[in-house]
Design an enzyme around this catalytic site. Structure first.
Site, PDB file in Angstrom:
ATOM      1  N   HIS A 253       0.822  -1.222   0.000  1.00 25.99           N
ATOM      2  CA  HIS A 253       0.000   0.000   0.000  1.00 25.99           C
ATOM      3  C   HIS A 253       0.850   1.263   0.000  1.00 25.99           C
ATOM      4  O   HIS A 253       0.503   2.270   0.619  1.00 25.99           O
ATOM      5  CB  HIS A 253      -0.958   0.013   1.200  1.00 25.99           C
ATOM      6  CG  HIS A 253      -1.897  -1.153   1.256  1.00 25.99           C
ATOM      7  ND1 HIS A 253      -3.077  -1.185   0.548  1.00 25.99           N
ATOM      8  CD2 HIS A 253      -1.827  -2.329   1.915  1.00 25.99           C
ATOM      9  CE1 HIS A 253      -3.694  -2.330   0.773  1.00 25.99           C
ATOM     10  NE2 HIS A 253      -2.941  -3.054   1.590  1.00 25.99           N
TER      11      HIS A 253
ATOM     12  N   ASN B 185     -10.228  -3.385   2.052  1.00 24.44           N
ATOM     13  CA  ASN B 185      -9.878  -3.368   0.634  1.00 24.44           C
ATOM     14  C   ASN B 185     -11.130  -3.098  -0.193  1.00 24.44           C
ATOM     15  O   ASN B 185     -12.247  -3.048   0.347  1.00 24.44           O
ATOM     16  CB  ASN B 185      -9.254  -4.699   0.197  1.00 24.44           C
ATOM     17  CG  ASN B 185      -7.816  -4.862   0.664  1.00 24.44           C
ATOM     18  OD1 ASN B 185      -7.075  -3.897   0.774  1.00 24.44           O
ATOM     19  ND2 ASN B 185      -7.423  -6.094   0.930  1.00 24.44           N
TER      20      ASN B 185
END
Length: 588
Positions: free
Chosen positions: A76, A149
């Site tokens: 990320h 997510n």
């Protein structure tokens, strides 16, 4: 909801006072506050001589410049963020004692960070990749971090696989190529761990490249527990449903977008007053229902490769999240924002989901390494409680708030105050008594049910063709045909139609199925022979061969309050899905 020119409620006043001061109202200084006449001046030994070590401004400037970067996130790394407000529209007080869900209209400030997963901090926003969807709710009882997510499932359910899997999403250790140019590692891992197939189909489908962060849903993925004031509890899955709807970018069209498209789109929308919003919804089921769900349908609530059927467990709306402020300073408010799934508030507890349990440790450990041991003292991470908070954590790097003269231990001279426990943890979590076991899950027929429904009931013919094209195109960069043969065999277990189409698209004949295959990453519960049954020839442990596969089964919840009675989704609340849609797989 507040207007865009109101204060950012997620940030402390002291930070905002500094962040919003106008440049003409400041004086240029060295880091110690001493005024400096000009930032480009240096001290030299004469007009053409060497520099002087006594030039503190220059030495200070270069020394700080050399240290401007903190380690980027291992996963990320590329992301965007904003601040906003969560507002309750339908209280959840019957199921959860968390104050933030208690009354209609109650508002909670928050900070969100969206991201891609595998790429570096300079990677393309339109890469085919899952998207991170993290929310820091700054409640009056402390921070609740939702680390989610944009897909309802994930590639794995065994926590020790995570670092290995992420390595396959990074650059090759020899060629230094990503899987955009060499996809061998990518498909090698997937072809040895077939429980990943549902996530692979979503990734290679239309949702693999969302059209910006505003037009995607968010899913916690993990199962949590909600506890009410009576001590009763239910399992829960949280969903963020985009009020903007969802949209996608095709693989071919992705080249027409800039590398920072998602950042530009989000920042521009908020800057123009077009505030994006999402409905926060929850699915719930009782412990008894969880046992029955596995017993009858082989759906494991502790397995993040499985989904809960929406018709059986409809979404219930709780409130709306709106993003109405861009970050004033990206580094301070987005790059240093640190999310941790172990940050929960009273009324929300972890389940025994093994991947969640692993993340409870891993995220905080990452932040202490990447940002520093006192990362929670940074303004973007500070809790905004209605009481003065204190702990016995002291010192360490950059300790700004260090609790003054308060004792650093449980003192009888100057005792700290305590808030009574609001729930009985003894009755919220199961009695886990037994021998230690070496656990690794096995692939079973039920693992292909949800992916099959996705292919047969959700994807249109056009969507199917795009998925096949995306997969076959990505496989062109795989150097080993054996890997592709294995992966096609896994797709064949989902649907022979997928395998046939991929064979035609790739020109490679896949294996007939996984019954005659062994895997190095998972036990094969569908193997015909015992030699192919265990992962990598591993000697089976004592638990191996049970019907459980890590799921809650009858007797799992015996003696736990609320294990039989409270039904979290049949108390008069309708499906809270943002567009009224419901299906047995997940929102499209």
């Amino acid at each position: 909801m507040p207007s865009s020119d109101s204060p950012i409620r997620a940030l402390p006043k002291e930070y905002l006072d500094d962040a919003t001061v106008a440049a003409p109202d400041t004086i240029y200084t060295a880091s110690n506050g001493t005024p400096v006449p000009h930032p480009y001046e240096v001290q030299r030994a004469g007009e053409n001589g060497p520099l002087l070590l006594q030039d503190f401004h220059l030495i200070d400037l270069l020394s700080h410049f050399d240290r401007e970067r903190i380690p980027e996130r291992v996963v990320h790394a590329k992301g965007s963020g904003a601040h906003g407000i969560f507002k309750v529209t339908k209280p959840l007080d019957d199921l959860c004692l968390a104050d933030m869900f208690s009354t209609e209209g109650k508002e909670t400030p928050l900070t969100v960070r969206f991201s891609t997963v595998g790429g570096e901090s300079g990677s393309h926003d339109c890469a085919r990749d899952p998207r991170g969807f993290s929310v820091k709710f700054k409640t009056e009882e402390g921070n609740w971090d939702v680390v989610a997510n944009n897909t309802p499932v994930f590639f794995l359910r065994d926590p020790a696989k995570f670092p290995h899997f992420i390595h396959t999403q990074k650059r090759d250790p020899s060629t230094h190529l990503t899987h955009a140019d060499d996809s061998t590692m990518f498909w090698d891992y997937l072809s040895q761990n077939p429980e990943s197939i549902h996530q692979v189909m979503i990734l290679m489908g239309d949702r693999g490249i969302p059209k910006g962060y505003r037009k995607m849903h968010g899913y916690y993925g993990h199962t949590l527990k909600l506890i009410n004031k009576s001590g009763e509890w239910v399992y829960a899955q949280f969903h963020f449903i985009s009020d903007q709807g969802t949209d996608f970018i095709t693989q071919e069209d992705s080249n027409n977008y800039g590398p920072d498209f998602a950042q530009k789109d989000l920042y521009g929308a908020i800057d123009s007053g077009d505030f994006p919003s999402w409905k926060l919804c929850v699915q719930t089921m009782t412990p008894k229902e969880a046992e029955t769900l596995f017993e009858e349908q082989k759906i494991n609530v502790l397995d993040m490769t499985h989904v809960w059927p929406h018709k059986q467990f409809p979404l219930r709306e709780i409130g709306t999240m709106e993003l109405n402020h861009n970050a004033i300073n990206y580094f301070a408010e987005v790059e240093q924002a640190a999310y941790n799934p172990s940050h929960m508030v009273p009324g929300i507890e972890p389940s025994a989901d093994p991947v969640l349990q692993s993340r409870l440790f891993s995220y905080a450990d990452t932040h202490r390494h990447r940002v520093g041991v006192n990362y929670q003292q940074l303004p973007v991470n500070q809790a905004k409680t209605k009481y003065h908070k204190s702990s016995f954590q002291r010192d360490g790097g950059m300790a700004f708030y260090n609790h003054g003269q308060a004792p650093s231990y449980l003192s009888s001279i100057a005792p700290i105050s305590f808030k009574p426990r609001t729930m009985d943890v003894d009755k919220t979590h199961g009695e886990f008594v037994g021998r230690a076991v070496a656990f690794l899950s096995e692939i079973r027929p039920e693992d292909f049910n949800a992916p099959r429904a996705l292919w047969e009931k959700v994807y249109s013919e056009d969507a199917k063709e795009r998925m096949i094209k995306n997969i076959s195109g990505h496989m062109e960069n795989c150097r080993e045909k054996e890997i592709i043969k294995r992966q096609i065999a896994i797709f064949r277990e989902v649907s022979p139609d997928i395998a046939t189409r991929l064979e035609k698209a790739t020109g490679i004949k896949g294996y007939s199925g996984i019954a005659d295959m062994h895997f190095n990453g998972t036990h094969n519960g569908m193997a015909k022979s015992e030699k192919n049954r265990t992962a990598n020839g591993l000697k089976p442990s004592l638990y191996f061969g049970t019907n459980q596969n890590g799921a809650p089964v009858p007797t799992t919840h015996e003696g736990i309050k609320g294990a039989k009675g409270m039904n979290g989704h049949s108390n008069g609340h309708s499906n809270g899905h943002a567009n009224g849609r419901s299906n047995d797989v997940n929102p499209k």
